[in-house]
Design a protein around this motif. Structure first.
Motif, PDB file in Angstrom:
ATOM      1  N   LEU A   1       0.818  -1.201   0.000  1.00  0.00           N
ATOM      2  CA  LEU A   1       0.000   0.000   0.000  1.00  0.00           C
ATOM      3  C   LEU A   1       0.861   1.262   0.000  1.00  0.00           C
TER       4      LEU A   1
ATOM      5  N   ILE B   1     -11.243  -2.521   0.599  1.00  0.00           N
ATOM      6  CA  ILE B   1     -10.752  -2.042  -0.694  1.00  0.00           C
ATOM      7  C   ILE B   1     -11.947  -1.762  -1.600  1.00  0.00           C
TER       8      ILE B   1
ATOM      9  N   PHE C   1      -5.282   4.563   1.202  1.00  0.00           N
ATOM     10  CA  PHE C   1      -4.084   4.079   0.525  1.00  0.00           C
ATOM     11  C   PHE C   1      -4.375   3.730  -0.933  1.00  0.00           C
TER      12      PHE C   1
ATOM     13  N   VAL D   1      -3.545   0.845  -3.639  1.00  0.00           N
ATOM     14  CA  VAL D   1      -3.204  -0.578  -3.552  1.00  0.00           C
ATOM     15  C   VAL D   1      -2.236  -0.858  -4.697  1.00  0.00           C
TER      16      VAL D   1
END
Length: 234
Positions: free
Chosen positions: A97, A175, A213, A215
């Motif tokens: 990340l 996510i 973040f 990915v």
């Protein structure tokens, strides 16, 4: 640029589960001995996907920060502590990340160095909170409804709950395909939005951190699949 890793490990047999439980006390010394590692946390999980107060003795996680992604990959491939986790576990997955935003604190620290680089692809959300003991029961009563709503959202690509101390320290990680779908879920009225309002109005947390973040990569599988390939169809 700082890299953040979230490594998940699954343990099936009684012997490996006992080993993993023991590592919660001993692996921190091996991790502290790694000169390249920055902030790190060893976490357990709840049953199901981790969003329950009942411990799951078969799932553990390691979150860590590194100077850069190359260092993270090299150390995790070479260091005995990570190699041992990978060899003993029946399944493992590491998400690489890049921190884009973070506010709040974790154990009194601001662990993530953020970058304003654009996110071209999926976005991950991490929340970490220390619950006030007096409201822990009220918090956990709400969690199953929140977990169900996330699970029913066709856009969520991956989700898991972990934590350092059962009942009082909770980490949620999910996510999403992009920032717009993540924001739409957060704004929608329902159990999640009502819980957020209660957190603010009643001051449920003694410490909290919210981070987003990029990915950048995923190695391994979880539940037999690569997390970025688990988007549900509407």
């Amino acid at each position: 640029m700082q890299a953040v890793t979230l490594s998940l490990y699954r343990f099936d047999s009684l012997a490996t589960r006992l080993w993993a439980f023991g590592q919660m006390a001993t692996a921190r010394f091996a991790l502290k001995a790694l000169p390249e590692i920055g902030f790190f946390k060893l976490c357990g999980s709840g049953t199901g996907e981790g969003f329950t107060p009942i411990p799951n003795t078969g799932v553990y996680a390691i979150l860590a920060t590194w100077p850069d992604a190359g260092t993270a990959r090299r150390v995790m491939a070479e260091a005995r502590v990570f190699r041992r986790y990978a060899s003993v576990s029946s399944e493992s997955c590491t998400l690489y990340l890049g921190s884009r935003s973070a506010r709040g604190a974790w154990s009194g620290q601001a662990p993530f160095e953020t970058s304003d680089a654009p996110i071209d692809g999926p976005i991950a959300a991490l929340t970490r909170a220390t619950l006030k003991p007096s409201i822990a029961l009220r918090f956990w009563r709400r969690v199953p409804d929140i977990s169900q709503v996330i699970g029913e959202d066709p856009n969520v690509m991956f989700k898991i709950g972990v934590g350092e101390v059962p009942l009082l320290h909770q980490v949620t990680f999910s996510i999403w395909p992009d920032a717009a779908t993540m924001a739409a879920f957060a704004r929608a009225d329902g159990p999640h939005a009502r819980a957020i309002r209660a957190v603010r109005e009643e001051r449920w947390f003694s410490e909290e951190l919210y981070a987003r973040f990029s990915v950048d990569d995923v190695t391994g599988t979880w539940d037999g699949r690569v997390p970025l390939q688990t988007t549900k169809k509407a």
